[in-house]
Design an enzyme around this catalytic site. Structure first.
Site, short mmCIF file in Angstrom:
data_model
loop_
_atom_site.label_atom_id
_atom_site.label_comp_id
_atom_site.label_asym_id
_atom_site.label_seq_id
_atom_site.Cartn_x
_atom_site.Cartn_y
_atom_site.Cartn_z
N CYS A 280 -20.30 -7.30 -26.99
CA CYS A 280 -20.77 -8.43 -26.19
C CYS A 280 -20.61 -8.18 -24.70
O CYS A 280 -19.82 -7.33 -24.26
CB CYS A 280 -20.01 -9.70 -26.57
SG CYS A 280 -20.80 -11.22 -25.96
N ASP B 298 -12.87 -17.04 -31.74
CA ASP B 298 -12.43 -16.36 -30.52
C ASP B 298 -11.08 -16.94 -30.12
O ASP B 298 -10.66 -18.00 -30.61
CB ASP B 298 -13.48 -16.59 -29.42
CG ASP B 298 -13.31 -15.68 -28.23
OD1 ASP B 298 -14.07 -15.83 -27.26
OD2 ASP B 298 -12.40 -14.82 -28.25
O1 LIG Z 1 -17.65 -12.38 -22.25
C1 LIG Z 1 -17.59 -13.30 -21.43
O2 LIG Z 1 -17.45 -13.11 -20.20
C2 LIG Z 1 -17.71 -14.72 -21.87
C3 LIG Z 1 -17.65 -15.74 -20.92
C4 LIG Z 1 -17.75 -17.07 -21.33
C5 LIG Z 1 -17.93 -17.40 -22.68
C6 LIG Z 1 -17.99 -16.39 -23.64
C7 LIG Z 1 -17.88 -15.05 -23.24
N1 LIG Z 1 -17.90 -14.02 -24.18
C8 LIG Z 1 -18.08 -14.36 -25.56
C9 LIG Z 1 -17.86 -13.30 -26.53
O3 LIG Z 1 -18.44 -13.35 -27.61
C10 LIG Z 1 -16.76 -12.27 -26.28
O4 LIG Z 1 -17.12 -11.07 -26.94
C11 LIG Z 1 -15.47 -12.83 -26.87
O5 LIG Z 1 -15.06 -13.90 -26.06
C12 LIG Z 1 -14.38 -11.77 -26.97
O6 LIG Z 1 -14.10 -11.27 -25.70
P1 LIG Z 1 -12.88 -10.21 -25.54
O7 LIG Z 1 -11.61 -10.96 -25.87
O8 LIG Z 1 -12.95 -9.77 -24.10
O9 LIG Z 1 -13.15 -9.08 -26.51
#
Ligand SMILES: O=C(O)c1ccccc1NCC(=O)[C@H](O)[C@H](O)COP(=O)(O)O
Length: 215
Positions: A10, A134
């Site tokens: 993502c 999440d």
């Molecule tokens: O990725 C972002 O910046 C984000 C911002 C606001 C809402 C959602 C967002 N990402 C969503 C996703 O699906 C991410 O992959 C998920 O939150 C996991 O992130 P991480 O902990 O950094 O792997």
């Protein structure tokens, strides 16, 4: 035989990162259409990125409490396989687009900090195609924080057949153990495969996929 765990990468913002994710074997790529995110892409950028996503790889467009016209414009221009609603969107709002959507829950948020609360929330979104669990963060997502997988057990035991995507702070070194602990349909990662917010690291992407595929 245990079905293989699918992988969503993502927060991609560059063509080179789309290519790296696809070449590494990702099943889905996520484009963040939420302006406050460090990984946000404009609709124009998203069109270029989406065009580089080949057949048999899903394009997922991610929103946080977006005006309905922005979601509809993204559907019309990007033709994503899946919408991801990552804010406080109601069931009625999510269903109003008549498009497949994944409901993201920030585990640990008020009302989502007990197994019963999570199960109750899932039951409100009857038309969701999948769940994404999440970790909870003030910025809605992409925090790199991990969630407590024990909170998901009741949802899994409730027998809801919809795919469950595990997300939140996953890393190449931790994803295998997380899969063994929760047996999700898919895993999702953003910061864990980055060199900097929005700039993915091809080597970390390959390591992440290898760790999942090695199971
Ligand atoms: O990725 C972002 O910046 C984000 C911002 C606001 C809402 C959602 C967002 N990402 C969503 C996703 O699906 C991410 O992959 C998920 O939150 C996991 O992130 P991480 O902990 O950094 O792997």
């Amino acid at each position: 035989m245990q079905a293989r765990t699918r992988v969503k990468i993502c927060g991609l913002t560059r063509l080179e990162d789309i290519h790296a994710a696809v070449q590494a074997g990702a099943d889905a790529v996520g484009l963040v259409l939420y302006a406050k995110s460090a990984r946000a892409v404009s609709l124009q950028q998203a069109r270029l990125l989406r065009a580089a996503v080949p057949a048999f790889v899903n394009a997922v467009t991610l929103f946080v409490n977006a005006p309905e016209h922005e979601v509809q414009e993204a559907i019309d221009q990007l033709r994503p396989e899946l919408l991801q609603f990552h804010g406080d969107e109601s069931p009625q709002y999510c269903e109003s687009f008549n498009h497949r959507y994944m409901r993201a829950f920030r585990v640990g948020a008020p009302g989502l900090d007990t197994p019963e609360g999570l199960l109750q929330a899932c039951r409100r979104y009857q038309s969701a195609s999948a769940w994404l669990f999440d970790s909870y963060s003030e910025g809605y997502g992409g925090s790199g924080r991990r969630l407590d997988p024990s909170l998901l057990r009741l949802v899994q035991e409730a027998g809801d057949s919809r795919p469950m995507v595990l997300s939140g702070g996953l890393l190449p070194d931790t994803v295998a153990a997380a899969i063994m602990a929760t047996r999700p349909y898919a895993v999702d990662v953003s910061s864990g495969v980055e060199a900097a917010p929005g700039d993915k690291c091809p080597q970390k992407i390959r390591q992440f996929l290898a760790a999942v595929r090695g199971l």
